[in-house]
Scaffold this active site. Structure first.
Site, mmCIF file in Angstrom:
data_model
loop_
_atom_site.group_PDB
_atom_site.id
_atom_site.type_symbol
_atom_site.label_atom_id
_atom_site.label_comp_id
_atom_site.label_asym_id
_atom_site.label_seq_id
_atom_site.Cartn_x
_atom_site.Cartn_y
_atom_site.Cartn_z
ATOM 1 N N GLN A 38 -3.259 4.699 3.986
ATOM 2 C CA GLN A 38 -3.998 3.703 3.207
ATOM 3 C C GLN A 38 -4.046 2.361 3.932
ATOM 4 O OE1 GLN A 38 -2.486 3.369 -0.749
ATOM 5 N NE2 GLN A 38 -2.961 5.492 -1.310
ATOM 6 N N GLN A 74 0.863 -1.176 0.000
ATOM 7 C CA GLN A 74 0.000 0.000 0.000
ATOM 8 C C GLN A 74 0.906 1.236 0.000
ATOM 9 O OE1 GLN A 74 -2.986 -0.180 -0.786
ATOM 10 N NE2 GLN A 74 -4.386 -0.817 0.846
ATOM 11 N N SER A 75 0.454 2.306 -0.615
ATOM 12 C CA SER A 75 1.347 3.438 -0.862
ATOM 13 C C SER A 75 1.645 4.269 0.371
ATOM 14 C CB SER A 75 0.748 4.350 -1.949
ATOM 15 O OG SER A 75 0.634 3.655 -3.163
ATOM 16 N N SER A 76 0.799 4.249 1.378
ATOM 17 C CA SER A 76 1.012 5.101 2.549
ATOM 18 C C SER A 76 0.463 4.403 3.784
ATOM 19 C CB SER A 76 0.347 6.462 2.372
ATOM 20 O OG SER A 76 -1.057 6.332 2.313
#
Length: 700
Positions: free
Chosen positions: A32, A27-29
């Site tokens: 998230q 997941q990008s962050s």
């Protein structure tokens, strides 16, 4: 979308199933990961996809080290690097990911993965189908998928940045604020309601206005035991005001922050990959004030005006000692009075400094740009002592009419500074007492039976009380050292000093840096040219008011061919020689009349003799340049003649003259002696000489 495909695929072989299957989850962050848990769970269910393709559960490994990390290439992804390593070691037969954007958001990582999978025969699977990177059509689809993933990220970034830019242009984008500002409940920017924070920032700007140097402001704060308010953006309590010891970086961050002018600014920094520091993947650089994306003046209350802020930036830039860029630099402790403000009158560049002499105490202004940049000779060098003496005299004469006003202004400034420091200390004591009272209320609020909590609160209360005591003691010591008001005696003494500026200027307590700061208050720059006029340095003083004045000062020369006024000097020596003055007398008269020798020192008899010989001026001695005769035309004896007549040495004749045994005369000091000797004196002195010789012989 995850589609289960259980049909056999001819691309799947026993060789593939003999190796491991890797499921890559990302997941990008962190946000998230925390809020989009369904997406994370969907990626974890890709294990069932690998099992459905024929891999036993124990041979399916999940790589999820990159949860919360972007795939755009801006951070190190240890999970992706582990996946690449396993493929390169030949341990992987299948790589499963929800889509291409999970594996990589940049083509560099994506095509590296495809190339390794193609070389080692690794299959790639997503939620819909299976791909073989060695097959033409599959490789084409995978390549397009990676391109679209990167383009999608670029499009998202562009839209987000445009929206942020538009919101900032209206002044509505919420930005981190420095310690001196705060958001109220309505989201409006106001001055920090803490009076101690406001007083400290007002003091910083006032002292920089006076001292003109961030480092001097830092030393002033440190000398008076003052701290600076800081609002950290990270840490255990972000955005809460903390007090830190002053240093140059913190003072500069206050002086260079446009928010303190009431301006709303967006775009002060921009990313520059070439400025990345070790251990960081991104770097930022400052943007020039004229290139800021958004700058809205008077958007909220401030501490100083925009004009003063720009003047401060100019002063800070000028304090950096870069002569090639036209910066004067901050006044330093060297002896050269015009350090940083001396301008070459031949090329217009700022002149640098060097020191000569056995102890390096003779300053010289140098224009070395031509030599440093082109390898040519120096433009010019000007010795500083004579120039500094003239500029010092001109400045002190210019300040004579304002001496009383200067003294009164100095007294008022000292009193105002004392009041500012007293207010700062009072607020500091008040804060310490508030913290102690707050700790007391917390202790009183706890149940007496709850000793586990009560003991901790009691220790905290005692610690706050000790802080109050320490601050009050420091305040008392400061009051003793720095009286709040100037008494009549101190005011009278200060006014007396102000009315005698040369005394202040030359006192031992006034440092060279202090003199330079005084000079820069009235003089902007001084243009120097020692090749315009023979034997002179031409000066043009540019005052802070814009007015200019030109002056000349005699300089040292190597030969009298370059002497400032050689014709007048020669004429004066001829006149004095005609008056039968000896070389030493001529030198003394020239010194009294203000003449200076070529090397900048006083004239001596040897200097006059050299000039007289060079110019063919005859000596005034009665024998000219010939040897002294035995007897002069008037019948008197010379030193040599008297010595021969008496049978003694010339030194004995000088001794007889000193003791009064002989009578002689000189027209002037330095002229030959003329000694009167009668026959009776000759006989007496000869007998004296014989008796002296006989006595010495008998004694031996």
């Amino acid at each position: 979308m995850l589609i289960s495909l259980n049909v056999a695929d001819e691309r799947l072989t026993t060789a593939h199933r003999a190796k491991l299957a890797y499921v890559y989850v990302r997941q990008s962050s962190v946000n998230q990961v925390r809020q989009h848990q369904e997406s994370t769970e969907l990626q974890y269910r890709l294990v069932d996809r690998a099992i459905g393709l024929g891999w036993p559960p124990e041979r399916v490994q999940v790589i999820d080290e990159d949860l919360g990390k972007s795939g755009a290439g801006g951070v190190d992804r240890h999970g992706f690097q582990k996946l690449i390593a396993e493929i390169g070691l030949g341990n992987a037969g299948l790589v499963v990911s929800l889509d291409a954007s999970r594996l990589a958001r940049n083509n560099r990582d994506w095509h590296q993965l495809l190339e390794l999978c193609s070389v080692f025969g690794v299959l790639i699977a997503d939620g819909e189908r299976l791909y073989d990177p060695r097959a033409y059509h599959d490789r084409l689809l995978l390549g397009l998928s990676g391109i679209m993933s990167e383009a999608e990220l670029h499009q998202l970034r562009m839209r987000l940045h445009q929206g942020e830019r538009q919101k900032a242009a209206r002044g509505e984008l919420r930005l981190p604020l420095p310690a001196g500002l705060a958001y109220d409940r309505a989201g409006t920017i106001i001055l920090n309601p803490d009076e101690e924070v406001q007083a400290c920032l007002h003091l910083v700007f006032a002292k920089f206005r006076e001292l003109q140097s961030a480092r001097r402001v830092m030393r002033y704060l440190d000398r008076n035991g003052l701290s600076l308010p800081v609002r950290p953006l990270l840490g255990p309590s972000p955005h809460e005001i903390v007090w830190r010891a002053p240093d140059s970086a913190r003072v500069l961050s206050i002086l260079q922050n446009p928010a303190y002018t009431g301006a709303y600014v967006y775009g002060r920094r921009q990313k520059d990959p070439s400025r990345c520091r070790p251990g960081s993947l991104t770097g930022t650089v400052k943007v020039a004030i004229g290139d800021w994306a958004v700058c809205l003046h008077a958007a909220h209350p401030g501490y100083i005006s925009w004009e003063e802020f720009m003047a401060n930036q100019g002063r800070l830039a000028d304090n950096v000692c870069r002569y090639e860029a036209g910066h004067a630099g901050v006044p330093r402790k060297g002896a050269a009075l015009l350090q940083g403000i001396a301008i070459c009158g031949r090329c217009g560049r700022r002149m640098s400094m060097r020191y000569t002499g056995p102890n390096a105490d003779y300053p010289v202004y140098c224009c070395r740009s031509d030599r440093d940049q082109q390898g040519s000779v120096l433009c010019q060098e000007v010795r500083a002592l004579a120039v500094d003496a003239l500029v010092e005299r001109v400045v002190l004469d210019a300040l004579v009419p304002d001496q009383i006003e200067i003294a009164l202004a100095a007294a008022g400034q000292l009193e105002q500074e004392s009041r500012q420091l007293e207010r700062h200390w009072a607020l500091r004591v008040e804060r310490a007492r508030y913290e102690a009272e707050r700790a007391r209320r917390q202790y009183d609020a706890v149940e007496p039976e709850n000793r586990l909590v009560a003991r901790s609160l009691e220790r905290a209360w005692e610690e706050k009380l000790r802080v109050v005591e320490a601050v009050e003691q420091q305040h008392a010591r400061w009051r003793v050292q720095e009286p709040l008001l100037i008494g009549p005696a101190e005011r009278a003494g200060l006014q007396a000093l102000g009315e005698n500026l040369p005394r202040i200027w030359n006192t031992a307590t006034t440092s060279a840096a202090d003199r330079k700061r005084i000079l820069r208050f009235v003089i902007r720059e001084v243009v120097l040219d020692q090749k315009r006029t023979r034997g002179q340095v031409w000066l043009k003083i540019v005052w802070q008011t814009g007015a200019t004045s030109e002056h000349h000062v005699q300089r040292r020369v190597h030969t009298y061919r370059d002497y400032i006024d050689i014709d007048r000097l020669r004429r004066r020596i001829v006149e004095l020689n005609a008056e039968h003055k000896m070389d030493g007398e001529i030198a003394a008269i020239l010194n009294e009349e203000g003449f200076v020798a070529a090397r900048g020192c006083a004239f001596t008899g040897e200097n006059v003799w050299v000039l007289r010989t060079r110019w063919g001026i005859p000596t005034v001695k009665i024998n000219g340049v010939d040897k002294n005769p035995m007897r002069w035309p008037d019948g008197s004896f010379s030193i040599q003649g008297a010595a021969a007549e008496l049978g003694v040495t010339p030194q004995t004749v000088f001794d007889y003259l000193a003791r009064g045994l002989l009578a002689g005369r000189q027209l002037t000091k330095g002229q030959p002696w003329q000694i009167e000797l009668s026959d009776e004196q000759i006989s007496q002195l000869r007998n004296r000489v014989r008796r002296t010789k006989r006595s010495k012989k008998e004694a031996s």
